[in-house]
Enzyme design. Sequence first.
Site, PDB file in Angstrom:
ATOM      1  CB  CYS A  53      -1.716 -23.425   6.936  1.00  0.00           C
ATOM      2  SG  CYS A  53      -2.024 -22.551   8.488  1.00  0.00           S
ATOM      3  CG  HIS A  63      -9.115  -3.687  -2.031  1.00  0.00           C
ATOM      4  ND1 HIS A  63      -8.966  -2.402  -2.482  1.00  0.00           N
ATOM      5  CD2 HIS A  63      -9.471  -4.416  -3.116  1.00  0.00           C
ATOM      6  CE1 HIS A  63      -9.230  -2.361  -3.790  1.00  0.00           C
ATOM      7  NE2 HIS A  63      -9.525  -3.552  -4.194  1.00  0.00           N
ATOM      8  CE1 TYR A 110       0.559  -3.987   4.974  1.00  0.00           C
ATOM      9  CE2 TYR A 110      -1.559  -2.870   5.198  1.00  0.00           C
ATOM     10  CZ  TYR A 110      -0.575  -3.439   4.407  1.00  0.00           C
ATOM     11  OH  TYR A 110      -0.726  -3.423   3.030  1.00  0.00           O
TER      12      TYR A 110
HETATM   13  C1  BV8 Z   1      -5.138  -7.860  -9.122  1.00  0.00           C
HETATM   14  C2  BV8 Z   1      -5.387  -3.012   0.578  1.00  0.00           C
HETATM   15  C3  BV8 Z   1      -4.765  -9.808 -10.412  1.00  0.00           C
HETATM   16  C4  BV8 Z   1      -3.973  -2.931   1.053  1.00  0.00           C
HETATM   17  C5  BV8 Z   1      -5.430  -2.166  -1.736  1.00  0.00           C
HETATM   18  C6  BV8 Z   1      -2.922  -1.481 -15.054  1.00  0.00           C
HETATM   19  C7  BV8 Z   1      -4.217  -1.188 -15.374  1.00  0.00           C
HETATM   20  C8  BV8 Z   1      -5.224  -1.702 -14.576  1.00  0.00           C
HETATM   21  C9  BV8 Z   1      -4.959  -2.473 -13.455  1.00  0.00           C
HETATM   22  C10 BV8 Z   1      -3.668  -2.759 -13.149  1.00  0.00           C
HETATM   23  C11 BV8 Z   1      -2.669  -2.268 -13.920  1.00  0.00           C
HETATM   24  N1  BV8 Z   1      -1.514  -2.685 -13.396  1.00  0.00           N
HETATM   25  C12 BV8 Z   1      -1.771  -3.411 -12.278  1.00  0.00           C
HETATM   26  C13 BV8 Z   1      -3.061  -3.467 -12.137  1.00  0.00           C
HETATM   27  C14 BV8 Z   1      -3.753  -4.162 -11.114  1.00  0.00           C
HETATM   28  C15 BV8 Z   1      -3.781  -3.388  -9.787  1.00  0.00           C
HETATM   29  C16 BV8 Z   1      -4.200  -1.955  -9.987  1.00  0.00           C
HETATM   30  O1  BV8 Z   1      -5.358  -1.650 -10.169  1.00  0.00           O
HETATM   31  N2  BV8 Z   1      -3.183  -1.034  -9.931  1.00  0.00           N
HETATM   32  C17 BV8 Z   1      -3.501   0.415 -10.109  1.00  0.00           C
HETATM   33  C18 BV8 Z   1      -2.663   1.225  -9.154  1.00  0.00           C
HETATM   34  C19 BV8 Z   1      -3.274   0.781 -11.547  1.00  0.00           C
HETATM   35  N3  BV8 Z   1      -4.777  -4.108  -9.047  1.00  0.00           N
HETATM   36  C20 BV8 Z   1      -4.368  -5.166  -8.295  1.00  0.00           C
HETATM   37  O2  BV8 Z   1      -3.206  -5.482  -8.125  1.00  0.00           O
HETATM   38  C21 BV8 Z   1      -5.481  -5.968  -7.660  1.00  0.00           C
HETATM   39  N4  BV8 Z   1      -5.225  -7.380  -7.871  1.00  0.00           N
HETATM   40  O3  BV8 Z   1      -5.298  -7.199 -10.125  1.00  0.00           O
HETATM   41  O4  BV8 Z   1      -4.858  -9.201  -9.120  1.00  0.00           O
HETATM   42  C22 BV8 Z   1      -4.752 -11.236 -10.170  1.00  0.00           C
HETATM   43  C23 BV8 Z   1      -5.860 -11.961 -10.512  1.00  0.00           C
HETATM   44  C24 BV8 Z   1      -5.850 -13.346 -10.341  1.00  0.00           C
HETATM   45  C25 BV8 Z   1      -4.697 -13.971  -9.806  1.00  0.00           C
HETATM   46  C26 BV8 Z   1      -3.595 -13.205  -9.448  1.00  0.00           C
HETATM   47  C27 BV8 Z   1      -3.620 -11.821  -9.586  1.00  0.00           C
HETATM   48  C28 BV8 Z   1      -5.507  -5.752  -6.120  1.00  0.00           C
HETATM   49  C29 BV8 Z   1      -5.799  -4.330  -5.808  1.00  0.00           C
HETATM   50  C30 BV8 Z   1      -5.983  -4.146  -4.288  1.00  0.00           C
HETATM   51  C31 BV8 Z   1      -4.735  -3.617  -3.626  1.00  0.00           C
HETATM   52  N5  BV8 Z   1      -4.991  -3.333  -2.205  1.00  0.00           N
HETATM   53  N6  BV8 Z   1      -5.664  -1.953  -0.395  1.00  0.00           N
HETATM   54  C32 BV8 Z   1      -3.669  -1.664   1.827  1.00  0.00           C
HETATM   55  O5  BV8 Z   1      -4.557  -0.780   1.937  1.00  0.00           O
HETATM   56  O6  BV8 Z   1      -2.541  -1.573   2.337  1.00  0.00           O
HETATM   57  S1  BV8 Z   1      -5.751  -0.889  -2.861  1.00  0.00           S
HETATM   58  C33 BV8 Z   1      -5.915   0.554  -1.870  1.00  0.00           C
HETATM   59  O7  BV8 Z   1      -5.590   1.616  -2.712  1.00  0.00           O
HETATM   60  C34 BV8 Z   1      -7.300   0.837  -1.369  1.00  0.00           C
HETATM   61  O8  BV8 Z   1      -7.977  -0.320  -0.939  1.00  0.00           O
HETATM   62  C35 BV8 Z   1      -7.949   1.489  -2.592  1.00  0.00           C
HETATM   63  O9  BV8 Z   1      -8.436   0.516  -3.475  1.00  0.00           O
HETATM   64  C36 BV8 Z   1      -6.781   2.186  -3.242  1.00  0.00           C
HETATM   65  C37 BV8 Z   1      -6.775   3.650  -2.906  1.00  0.00           C
HETATM   66  O10 BV8 Z   1      -7.731   4.239  -3.735  1.00  0.00           O
HETATM   67  P1  BV8 Z   1      -8.863   5.200  -3.099  1.00  0.00           P
HETATM   68  O11 BV8 Z   1      -9.590   4.483  -2.025  1.00  0.00           O
HETATM   69  O12 BV8 Z   1      -9.609   5.731  -4.228  1.00  0.00           O
HETATM   70  O13 BV8 Z   1      -7.992   6.336  -2.351  1.00  0.00           O
HETATM   71  P2  BV8 Z   1      -7.023   7.436  -2.960  1.00  0.00           P
HETATM   72  O14 BV8 Z   1      -6.152   7.869  -1.843  1.00  0.00           O
HETATM   73  O15 BV8 Z   1      -6.405   6.972  -4.227  1.00  0.00           O
HETATM   74  O16 BV8 Z   1      -8.030   8.637  -3.341  1.00  0.00           O
HETATM   75  C38 BV8 Z   1      -8.819   9.215  -2.328  1.00  0.00           C
HETATM   76  C39 BV8 Z   1     -10.011   9.852  -3.030  1.00  0.00           C
HETATM   77  O17 BV8 Z   1     -10.859  10.391  -2.024  1.00  0.00           O
HETATM   78  C40 BV8 Z   1      -9.604  11.015  -3.957  1.00  0.00           C
HETATM   79  O18 BV8 Z   1     -10.378  10.974  -5.136  1.00  0.00           O
HETATM   80  C41 BV8 Z   1      -9.946  12.247  -3.116  1.00  0.00           C
HETATM   81  O19 BV8 Z   1     -10.315  13.336  -3.931  1.00  0.00           O
HETATM   82  C42 BV8 Z   1     -11.140  11.748  -2.320  1.00  0.00           C
HETATM   83  N7  BV8 Z   1     -11.346  12.413  -1.017  1.00  0.00           N
HETATM   84  C43 BV8 Z   1     -10.397  12.916  -0.178  1.00  0.00           C
HETATM   85  N8  BV8 Z   1     -11.010  13.417   0.946  1.00  0.00           N
HETATM   86  C44 BV8 Z   1     -12.357  13.208   0.799  1.00  0.00           C
HETATM   87  C45 BV8 Z   1     -12.564  12.560  -0.450  1.00  0.00           C
HETATM   88  N9  BV8 Z   1     -13.787  12.207  -0.888  1.00  0.00           N
HETATM   89  C46 BV8 Z   1     -14.855  12.500  -0.076  1.00  0.00           C
HETATM   90  N10 BV8 Z   1     -14.723  13.115   1.139  1.00  0.00           N
HETATM   91  C47 BV8 Z   1     -13.500  13.500   1.603  1.00  0.00           C
HETATM   92  N11 BV8 Z   1     -13.413  14.103   2.786  1.00  0.00           N
HETATM   93 ZN    ZN Z   2      -0.103 -21.405   8.797  1.00  0.00          ZN
END
Ligand code: BV8
Ligand code: ZN
Length: 237
Positions: free
Chosen positions: A126, A114, A66
């Site tokens: 805390c 996020h 990070y």
């Molecule tokens: C939760 C912060 C429950 C940290 C992030 C199975 C099915 C469904 C869901 C799940 C599953 N198994 C697990 C889950 C849940 C999981 C999930 O969805 N997993 C996925 C991988 C299947 N979700 C979670 O865990 C969430 N929490 O479910 O909690 C719960 C509820 C109650 C109590 C307890 C628990 C939390 C999810 C959040 C995680 N944190 N980020 C960090 O960044 O370090 S996610 C992080 O990755 C980003 O924030 C973002 O969301 C994701 C990346 O995705 P994109 O932004 O789309 O980026 P990516 O690189 O993938 O793609 C880029 C795109 O841009 C491409 O399409 C590309 O073509 C395009 N592009 C490229 N260049 C350009 C462009 N477009 C335009 N212009 C350009 N120039």
């Molecule tokens: Zn603390």
Amino acid sequence: MIDAARDLIGASERIVAFSGAGLSAESGVPTFRDAETQGFWTNYDAAKLATPEGFANDPELVYKWYTDRRRNMAAVQPNPAHLSLARRRDIVNVTQNIDDLLHRAGAVRIIQLHGTLMTDRCLAECGYEEPVEMADPPGLRACPQCGALLRPAVVWFGEPLPFNAWREAEDLCASCDLMLVIGTAAEVYPAAGLIGLAKRAGAKIIVINPNPSQASALADIELVGKAGALMPDLMAV
Ligand code: BV8
Ligand code: ZN
């Protein structure tokens, strides 16, 4: 296509811009799927690092990841896509991005689903949190209030989204008449579910992405290209 999209925008009153890593790609912030091709971090799985378990196993390593991302974000500038969104003060930005580029572009309505890298908070919850200087980020350290470690105020996989942010985003997406889906693969939930929520509520969906994504099937108009190149033209009314 872009004319039809511009007309749709012109005819809309409640617009949500739902964005992902692609929005910041042209600024030089690696997308999540690109993150794994970045130098030192090539050998690490971003989805493993961004978990409570990853931090528990090796807090130094995850915190360093990070720290590198903070420095990268501080070293880059908002691109024309951020700037064109910021000019439309009526548009609400619902973003998955943890960077500060929309803020630095001057956007006023931003919901970060996020979390943000601009703040650290107490791992033991805390309640303590403090802003972080992105250009000169601190190292791993203890919470001055309870002694637990401080962690980036981002949402890790397996963690719930911030309640108020999620609630507000749901309400906005269920009542918008147009959703711009900018630079996201739409594979991470529950965030990606907001596109379907808007669609079911009758909103028109405009997707901006150089590649097909999970949002393609929901698009009324899909503009194949880069956000920085397309957005200024699209937003020029
Ligand atoms: C939760 C912060 C429950 C940290 C992030 C199975 C099915 C469904 C869901 C799940 C599953 N198994 C697990 C889950 C849940 C999981 C999930 O969805 N997993 C996925 C991988 C299947 N979700 C979670 O865990 C969430 N929490 O479910 O909690 C719960 C509820 C109650 C109590 C307890 C628990 C939390 C999810 C959040 C995680 N944190 N980020 C960090 O960044 O370090 S996610 C992080 O990755 C980003 O924030 C973002 O969301 C994701 C990346 O995705 P994109 O932004 O789309 O980026 P990516 O690189 O993938 O793609 C880029 C795109 O841009 C491409 O399409 C590309 O073509 C395009 N592009 C490229 N260049 C350009 C462009 N477009 C335009 N212009 C350009 N120039
Ligand atoms: Zn603390």
